[in-house]
Design an enzyme around this catalytic site. Structure first.
Site, PDB file in Angstrom:
ATOM      1  N   LYS A   1       0.822  -1.216   0.000  1.00  0.00           N
ATOM      2  CA  LYS A   1       0.000   0.000   0.000  1.00  0.00           C
ATOM      3  C   LYS A   1       0.853   1.262   0.000  1.00  0.00           C
ATOM      4  O   LYS A   1       0.494   2.263  -0.611  1.00  0.00           O
ATOM      5  CB  LYS A   1      -0.966   0.005   1.191  1.00  0.00           C
ATOM      6  CG  LYS A   1      -1.915  -1.189   1.129  1.00  0.00           C
ATOM      7  CD  LYS A   1      -3.284  -0.911   1.655  1.00  0.00           C
ATOM      8  CE  LYS A   1      -4.084  -2.175   1.627  1.00  0.00           C
ATOM      9  NZ  LYS A   1      -5.280  -2.243   0.931  1.00  0.00           N
TER      10      LYS A   1
ATOM     11  N   LYS B   1      -4.227 -10.527  -6.497  1.00  0.00           N
ATOM     12  CA  LYS B   1      -5.338 -10.805  -5.582  1.00  0.00           C
ATOM     13  C   LYS B   1      -6.567  -9.962  -5.934  1.00  0.00           C
ATOM     14  O   LYS B   1      -6.431  -8.796  -6.282  1.00  0.00           O
ATOM     15  CB  LYS B   1      -4.868 -10.453  -4.155  1.00  0.00           C
ATOM     16  CG  LYS B   1      -5.857 -10.805  -3.064  1.00  0.00           C
ATOM     17  CD  LYS B   1      -5.413 -10.231  -1.712  1.00  0.00           C
ATOM     18  CE  LYS B   1      -5.952  -8.846  -1.499  1.00  0.00           C
ATOM     19  NZ  LYS B   1      -6.373  -8.487  -0.151  1.00  0.00           N
TER      20      LYS B   1
ATOM     21  N   LYS C   1     -10.869  -5.181  -2.987  1.00  0.00           N
ATOM     22  CA  LYS C   1     -11.929  -4.183  -3.154  1.00  0.00           C
ATOM     23  C   LYS C   1     -11.403  -2.780  -3.441  1.00  0.00           C
ATOM     24  O   LYS C   1     -12.120  -1.944  -3.939  1.00  0.00           O
ATOM     25  CB  LYS C   1     -12.875  -4.183  -1.962  1.00  0.00           C
ATOM     26  CG  LYS C   1     -12.259  -3.837  -0.613  1.00  0.00           C
ATOM     27  CD  LYS C   1     -13.364  -3.775   0.429  1.00  0.00           C
ATOM     28  CE  LYS C   1     -13.049  -4.581   1.676  1.00  0.00           C
ATOM     29  NZ  LYS C   1     -12.050  -3.981   2.555  1.00  0.00           N
TER      30      LYS C   1
HETATM   31  P1  ATP Z   1      -8.298  -3.651   0.633  1.00  0.00           P
HETATM   32  O1  ATP Z   1      -8.150  -3.888  -0.814  1.00  0.00           O
HETATM   33  O2  ATP Z   1      -9.043  -2.425   1.015  1.00  0.00           O
HETATM   34  O3  ATP Z   1      -7.032  -3.851   1.395  1.00  0.00           O
HETATM   35  P2  ATP Z   1      -9.387  -6.271   0.852  1.00  0.00           P
HETATM   36  O4  ATP Z   1     -10.274  -6.552  -0.293  1.00  0.00           O
HETATM   37  O5  ATP Z   1      -8.065  -6.944   0.878  1.00  0.00           O
HETATM   38  O6  ATP Z   1      -9.270  -4.740   1.121  1.00  0.00           O
HETATM   39  P3  ATP Z   1      -9.992  -6.622   3.624  1.00  0.00           P
HETATM   40  O7  ATP Z   1     -10.965  -5.797   4.348  1.00  0.00           O
HETATM   41  O8  ATP Z   1      -8.563  -6.315   3.824  1.00  0.00           O
HETATM   42  O9  ATP Z   1     -10.262  -6.643   2.084  1.00  0.00           O
HETATM   43  O10 ATP Z   1     -10.254  -8.128   3.910  1.00  0.00           O
HETATM   44  C1  ATP Z   1     -11.370  -8.684   4.536  1.00  0.00           C
HETATM   45  C2  ATP Z   1     -11.157 -10.177   4.606  1.00  0.00           C
HETATM   46  O11 ATP Z   1     -11.261 -10.737   3.300  1.00  0.00           O
HETATM   47  C3  ATP Z   1      -9.772 -10.591   5.126  1.00  0.00           C
HETATM   48  O12 ATP Z   1      -9.897 -11.732   5.949  1.00  0.00           O
HETATM   49  C4  ATP Z   1      -9.012 -10.907   3.877  1.00  0.00           C
HETATM   50  O13 ATP Z   1      -7.975 -11.840   4.095  1.00  0.00           O
HETATM   51  C5  ATP Z   1     -10.117 -11.506   3.010  1.00  0.00           C
HETATM   52  N1  ATP Z   1      -9.814 -11.339   1.592  1.00  0.00           N
HETATM   53  C6  ATP Z   1      -9.618 -10.175   0.946  1.00  0.00           C
HETATM   54  N2  ATP Z   1      -9.375 -10.385  -0.351  1.00  0.00           N
HETATM   55  C7  ATP Z   1      -9.403 -11.731  -0.531  1.00  0.00           C
HETATM   56  C8  ATP Z   1      -9.198 -12.580  -1.670  1.00  0.00           C
HETATM   57  N3  ATP Z   1      -8.933 -12.078  -2.865  1.00  0.00           N
HETATM   58  N4  ATP Z   1      -9.313 -13.917  -1.504  1.00  0.00           N
HETATM   59  C9  ATP Z   1      -9.597 -14.448  -0.294  1.00  0.00           C
HETATM   60  N5  ATP Z   1      -9.770 -13.691   0.824  1.00  0.00           N
HETATM   61  C10 ATP Z   1      -9.688 -12.356   0.712  1.00  0.00           C
END
Ligand code: ATP
Ligand code: LTN
Length: 335
Positions: free
Chosen positions: A114, A198, A201
């Site tokens: 980030k 990955k 969001k």
């Molecule tokens: P950001 O992109 O804002 O960092 P993010 O999509 O990674 O957000 P988080 O809020 O960080 O989402 O994650 C919420 C949960 O979803 C965490 O347990 C994270 O490990 C899981 N998660 C996020 N993206 C994935 C993915 N692509 N596959 C599986 N698990 C995921």
């Protein structure tokens, strides 16, 4: 009667949740609510670690509560609460910043990813110290297990180091050692437009959002980037696109990737396979969206959060008190 173990997890309300969030985290949470004392929260303070619009943050927060319930969490069984409603999170954070070190925090992959995209002068301290607050979240509830997607396991590992260090320093078991639990299938769902990255969001290119119209979901899956060849085989190295779709299919069907592969043995058309994946996703997300809408319309969100904050605060304040005493802060009778 033996006491139940505790499970704790959270999601930060930084944007529209994706299918990755759903498979990696959200849908796992309900599996813990019967056998564990379960705490699932909205990590709204963590959402402030990168700039975010206040109205967007507030709406996302309510959305996540509705998503939790739509995903099967029962507020009677799982304590659902806002991190910012329980001041003990911030208080324990203030203590714990002294027990994690700059070197180890700077090695965290999430921080590196980030901050890499940012100007050095504008990286907030909160982004750097993110895992400290996350450790406070976990430790306040003496969580035994922490269900998360793969990308968060490094933070839980750091929390484990902290527990070791802290308990060792004070020569008693102040904190319980937590353990990350990742789903067997789907701990890391990849982007449909670039299956080497990955699904995330905050990086929405071509990813499936839980609020997407079902037709859009179908379109996105049908146009997912795939690989050359025509075999439906799990081979993340050489066939990352197909492997990702197989993982999504297997996770939502509650089968292993090998079983999914078997189902598509002999299928030589990616189009046919993609249609089956799209049907599976829509079969799951359609009813989920319906429940989500009903919960938002029910007006029950605030009530759920108030009760959750009350229950969570009770437990968290007990731990905080113990920690304060341990480190030598004077906890006097009038408190
Ligand atoms: P950001 O992109 O804002 O960092 P993010 O999509 O990674 O957000 P988080 O809020 O960080 O989402 O994650 C919420 C949960 O979803 C965490 O347990 C994270 O490990 C899981 N998660 C996020 N993206 C994935 C993915 N692509 N596959 C599986 N698990 C995921
Ligand atoms: N960092 C997590 C959200 C989170 C969390 C936690 C998860 C904050 N505190 C404590 C488990 C336990 C993420 O999903 N990005």
């Amino acid at each position: 009667m033996e006491e139940k173990k505790r499970a704790l997890s959270g999601i930060k309300p930084t944007g529209n949740l994706t299918l990755g969030n759903y498979i990696g985290a959200l849908r796992e949470f309900k599996k813990f609510q019967d056998d564990y004392e379960s705490f699932i929260f909205i990590a709204d303070l963590h959402a402030l670690t990168l700039p975010i619009d206040p109205i967007f943050l507030k709406n996302n927060t309510k959305d996540i509560v509705a998503f939790y319930i739509a995903a099967g969490l029962d507020p009677e069984k799982t304590t659902i609460f806002l991190q910012s409603d329980v001041s003990a999170h911030s208080e324990l954070n203030t203590i714990l910043v002294n027990y994690l070190y700059m070197g180890e925090l700077s090695r965290m992959t999430q921080f590196k990813d980030k901050s890499q995209k940012m100007n050095n002068e504008a990286i907030g301290l909160g982004l750097f110290a993110y895992p400290v607050l996350m450790a406070a979240d976990i430790l306040l509830y003496n969580a035994d297990v922490v269900p998360v997607g793969e990308d968060q396991t490094q933070h839980v590992e750091l929390c484990r180091d902290l527990v070791h260090r802290f308990n060792q320093r004070y020569q008693k078991e102040v904190f319980v050692m937590p353990k990350a639990i990742t789903p067997k299938v789907g701990a890391r769902i990849m982007s449909l437009s670039d299956p080497t990255r990955k699904m995330s969001k905050s990086d929405p290119k071509g990813d499936i959002f839980l609020k997407d119209d079902l037709n859009i979901i179908r379109k996105k899956i049908m146009s997912a980037v795939t690989d050359t060849g025509n075999e439906i085989k799990y081979d993340p190295e050489n066939k990352p696109g197909i492997s990702n779709l197989l993982t999504i299919y297997a996770a939502l069907s509650n089968i292993t990737v090998e079983q999914a592969e078997k189902q598509f043995e002999g299928c030589t058309q990616y189009g046919v396979f993609k249609k089956a994946v799209a049907d599976k996703v829509i079969e799951e997300i359609g009813p989920f969206q319906q429940r989500y809408k009903e919960i938002l319309a029910s007006g029950k969100i605030d009530e759920i959060l108030s009760e959750g904050a009350r229950r969570a605060s009770y437990i968290a304040n007990k731990t905080l008190r113990k920690v304060k005493k341990t480190v030598g802060l004077y906890v006097h009778d009038s408190k």
